[in-house]
Design a protein around this motif. Structure first.
Motif, mmCIF file in Angstrom:
data_model
loop_
_atom_site.group_PDB
_atom_site.id
_atom_site.type_symbol
_atom_site.label_atom_id
_atom_site.label_comp_id
_atom_site.label_asym_id
_atom_site.label_seq_id
_atom_site.Cartn_x
_atom_site.Cartn_y
_atom_site.Cartn_z
ATOM 1 N N ILE A 126 0.844 -1.194 0.000
ATOM 2 C CA ILE A 126 0.000 0.000 0.000
ATOM 3 C C ILE A 126 0.879 1.243 0.000
ATOM 4 C CG2 ILE A 126 -2.090 -0.949 1.076
ATOM 5 C CD1 ILE A 126 -1.048 0.205 3.727
ATOM 6 N N LEU A 127 0.332 2.308 -0.573
ATOM 7 C CA LEU A 127 1.081 3.566 -0.676
ATOM 8 C C LEU A 127 1.205 4.202 0.712
ATOM 9 C CD1 LEU A 127 2.358 5.751 -2.447
ATOM 10 C CD2 LEU A 127 0.064 6.594 -2.958
ATOM 11 N N THR A 128 2.431 4.439 1.134
ATOM 12 C CA THR A 128 2.690 5.026 2.445
ATOM 13 C C THR A 128 3.716 6.144 2.291
ATOM 14 O OG1 THR A 128 2.325 2.861 3.446
ATOM 15 C CG2 THR A 128 3.397 4.510 4.819
ATOM 16 N N ILE A 129 3.402 7.276 2.859
ATOM 17 C CA ILE A 129 4.263 8.455 2.718
ATOM 18 C C ILE A 129 4.607 8.949 4.111
ATOM 19 C CG2 ILE A 129 4.411 10.809 1.798
ATOM 20 C CD1 ILE A 129 1.719 9.677 0.207
ATOM 21 N N SER A 130 5.873 8.934 4.454
ATOM 22 C CA SER A 130 6.289 9.417 5.770
ATOM 23 C C SER A 130 7.292 10.550 5.581
ATOM 24 C CB SER A 130 6.921 8.274 6.570
ATOM 25 O OG SER A 130 7.367 8.779 7.815
ATOM 26 N N ILE A 131 6.975 11.684 6.159
ATOM 27 C CA ILE A 131 7.858 12.850 6.050
ATOM 28 C C ILE A 131 8.312 13.269 7.445
ATOM 29 C CG2 ILE A 131 7.875 15.345 5.535
ATOM 30 C CD1 ILE A 131 6.312 14.769 3.027
ATOM 31 N N THR A 132 9.596 13.551 7.572
ATOM 32 C CA THR A 132 10.117 14.154 8.796
ATOM 33 C C THR A 132 10.609 15.549 8.428
ATOM 34 O OG1 THR A 132 10.743 12.034 9.753
ATOM 35 C CG2 THR A 132 11.864 13.983 10.620
ATOM 36 N N ALA A 133 10.003 16.553 9.031
ATOM 37 C CA ALA A 133 10.319 17.936 8.690
ATOM 38 C C ALA A 133 11.042 18.610 9.856
ATOM 39 C CB ALA A 133 9.049 18.708 8.347
ATOM 40 N N VAL A 134 11.966 19.506 9.500
ATOM 41 C CA VAL A 134 12.769 20.211 10.493
ATOM 42 C C VAL A 134 12.600 21.718 10.282
ATOM 43 C CG1 VAL A 134 15.113 20.603 11.360
ATOM 44 C CG2 VAL A 134 14.451 18.333 10.539
ATOM 45 N N GLY A 135 12.386 22.414 11.381
ATOM 46 C CA GLY A 135 12.272 23.862 11.318
ATOM 47 C C GLY A 135 13.066 24.490 12.451
ATOM 48 N N GLU A 136 13.012 25.807 12.530
ATOM 49 C CA GLU A 136 13.704 26.486 13.627
ATOM 50 C C GLU A 136 12.797 27.568 14.211
ATOM 51 O OE1 GLU A 136 17.287 28.240 12.139
ATOM 52 O OE2 GLU A 136 16.249 29.427 10.634
ATOM 53 N N ALA A 137 12.964 27.798 15.495
ATOM 54 C CA ALA A 137 12.156 28.815 16.176
ATOM 55 C C ALA A 137 12.955 29.369 17.346
ATOM 56 C CB ALA A 137 10.849 28.212 16.687
ATOM 57 N N ALA A 138 12.889 30.684 17.528
ATOM 58 C CA ALA A 138 13.575 31.298 18.661
ATOM 59 C C ALA A 138 12.930 30.826 19.965
ATOM 60 C CB ALA A 138 13.493 32.819 18.560
ATOM 61 N N ARG A 139 11.595 30.710 19.958
ATOM 62 C CA ARG A 139 10.879 30.264 21.151
ATOM 63 C C ARG A 139 9.734 29.362 20.698
ATOM 64 N NH1 ARG A 139 6.499 31.507 24.745
ATOM 65 N NH2 ARG A 139 5.476 32.678 23.097
ATOM 66 N N PRO A 140 9.991 28.051 20.593
ATOM 67 C CA PRO A 140 8.914 27.159 20.155
ATOM 68 C C PRO A 140 7.713 27.269 21.103
ATOM 69 C CG PRO A 140 11.027 26.021 20.193
ATOM 70 C CD PRO A 140 11.246 27.342 20.864
ATOM 71 N N VAL A 141 6.515 27.331 20.528
ATOM 72 C CA VAL A 141 5.307 27.478 21.346
ATOM 73 C C VAL A 141 4.750 26.094 21.654
ATOM 74 C CG1 VAL A 141 3.090 28.617 21.555
ATOM 75 C CG2 VAL A 141 4.839 29.593 20.068
ATOM 76 N N LEU A 142 4.655 25.763 22.935
ATOM 77 C CA LEU A 142 4.207 24.438 23.352
ATOM 78 C C LEU A 142 2.706 24.441 23.646
ATOM 79 C CD1 LEU A 142 7.175 23.589 25.771
ATOM 80 C CD2 LEU A 142 7.052 23.401 23.262
#
Ligand SMILES: [Mg+2]
Length: 320
Positions: A126-142
């Motif tokens: 079956i078609l499966t798509i997995s993406i791992t994305a990376v970003g940057e933030a001065a103050r990540p909002v939790l």
């Protein structure tokens, strides 16, 4: 095309400006004088669970796969940098479909200012798509930063994607609701503007009530929603009534909205409303002492919502 030639064509098509990208055993991120936090997220789309292959073109599927990952970065107030992609492909997706899939990725890279750093490709049933994305933030909002008295708000539309999924399941691929379900726009600029001002934030993937419950639990608070303040426009209300659905419940349980849900102090919220003009910001309630409950008030009385939010596992019986 042989695998080596395919990888070489991808290496040329997706240059990586932050170090070594596609082509070796691993990508290499060049050292830099980083002062911001790196933010990482993985999202997987599985045929038959998250989509039906015939409902989206390969390019649309690529764009949506990338967009839902970038929406998670937006929810942290982060700027996207790059991502890796793992694909499992059934035989009928090799060849032209795969070409079109990478065309979609290229469009997404340009639109959202992000780069493909590498990945893996395998045959699969079956078609499966997995993406791992990376970003940057001065103050990540939790999700955990909300305080008693903070206002609760949504940036974006609710319920449209749920109606679009209904349309797609009934063979209707055109129209504004199907479009909302197929073409996800990650609210990246909005997330970065909200970042320094919001006390807590998340994106809405599983429906407002369910996702807000997660934010409440993380912050150790309850939330009270004013039903009259929810974004409920005429187009959505009319369509719901045609189907015999409650517009209010459709907006509350939604699913795949990819709007931003956030909390902020009264002063910060006033500033946010002057900075983020589009899409609409709806202040829908407030945070109160408690331990993770969400209550909805309509005409001053608590409304019990019985429709369930979207649950990938429950819907498809894959787990509990
Ligand atoms: Mg999320």
């Amino acid at each position: 095309m042989r695998e080596e030639a395919w990888v070489e064509s991808l290496r040329r098509r997706f240059p990586f400006s932050r170090g070594l990208g596609i082509g070796d055993d691993a990508a290499v991120l060049a050292p830099d004088s980083r002062r911001e936090s790196l933010v990482l997220t993985t999202d997987m789309l599985v045929e038959g669970v998250h989509f039906r292959k015939g409902d989206l073109t390969p390019a649309q599927l690529a764009l949506k796969s990338l967009a839902v990952n970038l929406s998670d970065l937006a929810a942290m107030g982060a700027r996207p940098l790059f991502y890796t992609l793992a694909l499992a492909l059934p035989a009928d997706y090799m060849g032209l479909c795969l070409e079109e899939f990478y065309d979609g990725l290229e469009q997404g890279n340009r639109r959202w200012g992000v780069e493909l750093a590498g990945g893996d490709l395998s045959a699969g049933s079956i078609l499966t798509i997995s993406i791992t994305a990376v970003g940057e933030a001065a103050r990540p909002v939790l999700r955990s930063g909300s305080r008693v008295g903070d206002l609760l708000a949504v940036c974006g539309r609710l319920g449209w994607s749920k109606l679009g999924l209904h349309d797609l399941l009934n063979g209707q691929r055109k129209g504004p609701f199907a479009e909302a379900h197929i073409s996800v726009e990650p609210l990246l600029a909005q997330g970065q503007t909200l970042g320094p001002l919001a006390s807590a934030m998340m994106d809405l993937s599983d429906g407002l009530l369910k996702d807000l419950g997660r934010l409440c639990s993380a912050s150790g608070l309850d939330a009270e929603i004013d039903a009259a303040a929810l974004p409920l426009d005429r187009v959505l209300s009319d369509r719901c009534r045609t189907l015999g659905w409650s517009p209010l419940e459709t907006v509350l349980v939604g699913g795949e909205d990819y709007a931003l849900l956030f909390t902020a102090g009264v002063q910060e919220m006033a500033k946010i409303k002057t900075l983020v003009l589009e899409p609409d910001i709806s202040v829908i309630g407030r945070m109160v002492p408690g331990g993770g409950q969400v209550r909805v008030f309509e005409n001053g009385r608590e409304r019990v919502v019985e429709v369930e939010c979207y649950d990938h596992f429950a819907v498809h019986g894959a787990g509990d």
